[in-house]
Write a protein that holds these residues in place. Sequence first.
Motif, PDB file in Angstrom:
ATOM      1  N   ARG A 331      48.819  37.708  43.931  1.00 22.16           N
ATOM      2  CA  ARG A 331      47.909  36.750  44.566  1.00 22.16           C
ATOM      3  C   ARG A 331      47.233  35.867  43.519  1.00 22.16           C
ATOM      4  NH1 ARG A 331      46.585  37.997  49.912  1.00 22.16           N
ATOM      5  NH2 ARG A 331      47.458  39.976  50.642  1.00 22.16           N
ATOM      6  N   ASP A 332      46.633  34.807  43.977  1.00 27.79           N
ATOM      7  CA  ASP A 332      45.871  33.928  43.089  1.00 27.79           C
ATOM      8  C   ASP A 332      44.499  34.557  42.895  1.00 27.79           C
ATOM      9  OD1 ASP A 332      44.733  31.929  41.644  1.00 27.79           O
ATOM     10  OD2 ASP A 332      44.704  30.445  43.261  1.00 27.79           O
ATOM     11  N   THR A 333      44.380  35.433  41.911  1.00 29.51           N
ATOM     12  CA  THR A 333      43.128  36.177  41.701  1.00 29.51           C
ATOM     13  C   THR A 333      42.466  35.774  40.393  1.00 29.51           C
ATOM     14  OG1 THR A 333      44.400  37.986  40.714  1.00 29.51           O
ATOM     15  CG2 THR A 333      43.874  38.166  43.051  1.00 29.51           C
ATOM     16  N   SER A 346      39.256  36.447  46.547  1.00 33.86           N
ATOM     17  CA  SER A 346      40.199  35.637  45.768  1.00 33.86           C
ATOM     18  C   SER A 346      41.632  36.063  46.074  1.00 33.86           C
ATOM     19  CB  SER A 346      39.910  35.817  44.265  1.00 33.86           C
ATOM     20  OG  SER A 346      40.802  35.069  43.493  1.00 33.86           O
ATOM     21  N   GLY A 347      42.434  35.089  46.537  1.00 37.23           N
ATOM     22  CA  GLY A 347      43.834  35.368  46.845  1.00 37.23           C
ATOM     23  C   GLY A 347      44.077  35.810  48.270  1.00 37.23           C
ATOM     24  N   ALA A 357      44.977  27.540  50.195  1.00 37.57           N
ATOM     25  CA  ALA A 357      43.876  28.436  49.842  1.00 37.57           C
ATOM     26  C   ALA A 357      42.538  27.745  50.050  1.00 37.57           C
ATOM     27  CB  ALA A 357      44.021  28.890  48.396  1.00 37.57           C
TER      28      ALA A 357
END
Length: 554
Positions: A331-333, A346-347, A357
């Motif tokens: 994920r986009d963390t 986040s994510g 997002a």
Amino acid sequence: MARIRKAIPNGAAASEEIVWHIALYIRLSKDDGNDESLSVTNQKKILTEYVAHFFQGNYEIADYYVDDGRTGTDYDRPDFQRMIHDVECSAVNCVICKNLARAFRNYADQGYFLETFFPLHGIRFITLGDPKIDTYLNPEAISGMEVPINGLMNDRFAYATSSSVRRTFDTKRRAGEFIGAFAPYGYAKHPENKNALVIDEDAAQVVRDIFQWFVYGDGTSNEALSKEGIARKLNALAVPNPTRYKAQKGMKYQNPRAKENDGLWTGTSVARLLKNKVYIGTMVQGRQRVISYKVHDMVNTPEAEWYQVAHTHEPIISPELYALAQTLHARDTRAAPQRGENHLFSGFLFCADCGKAMTRRASKGIVYYNCSTYKRKSRELCTKHTIRLDKMTQAVLLVIQTYIALTPSLAELTAQLRQAGPQAKPTRLARLLRQREAELAKTQNMLTALYPDWKNGDITHAQYRELKEKFEQQAEGLRDAVRHIEAELALAEQTHTPGHPYLQAFLAHRNIPELSQGILAELVAGIFVHAHGEITIQFTFADPFSRPEEHPEG
């Protein structure tokens, strides 16, 4: 070395004016095995005796150039390169080796040096074994068939040896046998079987901490640590990174950038560790390969070509915890600048209309999320989709608690997954504290001894100032590490009961009291924010309302 004058055969009187500065070149490859005739000692003896008794001309030995454990299929060898440099600097004008194979196992390299480089620099090249070569006394020798044929045979021998070694390694990889020179961080080679791995408990606990912090956090908040935050925490505790750890263990670990390594963790090194399946008991090898037996540069291989064999050694991390880490990693963390933790959602948070997002912003102490398309790209392509963080957190937690209450089997599963992340043991922290305190005491003793050393004349004043500054910096770093470890130890002693702290609350209340990224990774696939602030939660498990027959009450 003293110059030696030797008698010259009749007809070669002109050579009296030449002084041969001799380079004696020796190479021993790992592929040569235990052949005593090819040992460095034996080669040196043979070459020295030849020069002393049979070399024709005035000479002095410039140096011995020895490449031990180096292949002859390329000329990127340390002492061969040093010899070439001395040739170019005119410090050497004669090269002697036992046979052609010692200097070259690459047909193209042999042709280049014998036919171009050596003649260009006026080098006399001599081999003692068949074919015997002396390019000064018999310059036609390299023009016949014997030299190129011998070079081609040496080349083919190198290819056959390389292929045989590669087949052997591939067989071991397919069987799940470890063939690396150094065990992965967290493991050690089995004392009785170098192709098997056993857990190195000191490093293994660091691995467990990294996965625990990345998925569940370190217990100081309900947010997981980012990869950069984990790196900063490890550095604050003075935990050496894998390269420094191997060096401290006395291993002669080398890589192209080992000298540049400062012993500190980075987000990249943490990410690399988090993605390594070796920690769940799967042997993974063959990530890289050499281009060919002549070109030894490494290239990455596609994952489909890796050798992956499960259950070859004892795991450090459970498959469940590893899977959660991969979910979060995918994920986009990304954490905010200078922030050691990932934002809770986040994510996980997306616009219900455009699918992009959500972006985070704060205003007057309140955190909001908005559609990133609307906020950053175009207000014509989507709408604002505003939602407050606090209200969304309450809503998501309530929905998850409701689902768990209605799904007993899910509750049991979640309780089991909680056991995947063991807490750092206070005993391990106490041992780490003792190590850092001992290092601090040693550094302070060395600092104290500097002044008498300077007064006694053992070191200069400049050395005293330099060492004093160095030891003071080390001492301050160790004092910081001791403070951080003491804080970690106090926290661990407060919360140290079997399992993760969330598991304690779960078992007590049969539900989840607060959200964390680890919980979201286990239960939530995505949270979609609609235009008027409503949310839709997509779970990773079946909906108990849509399929009640699978989750009967009772």
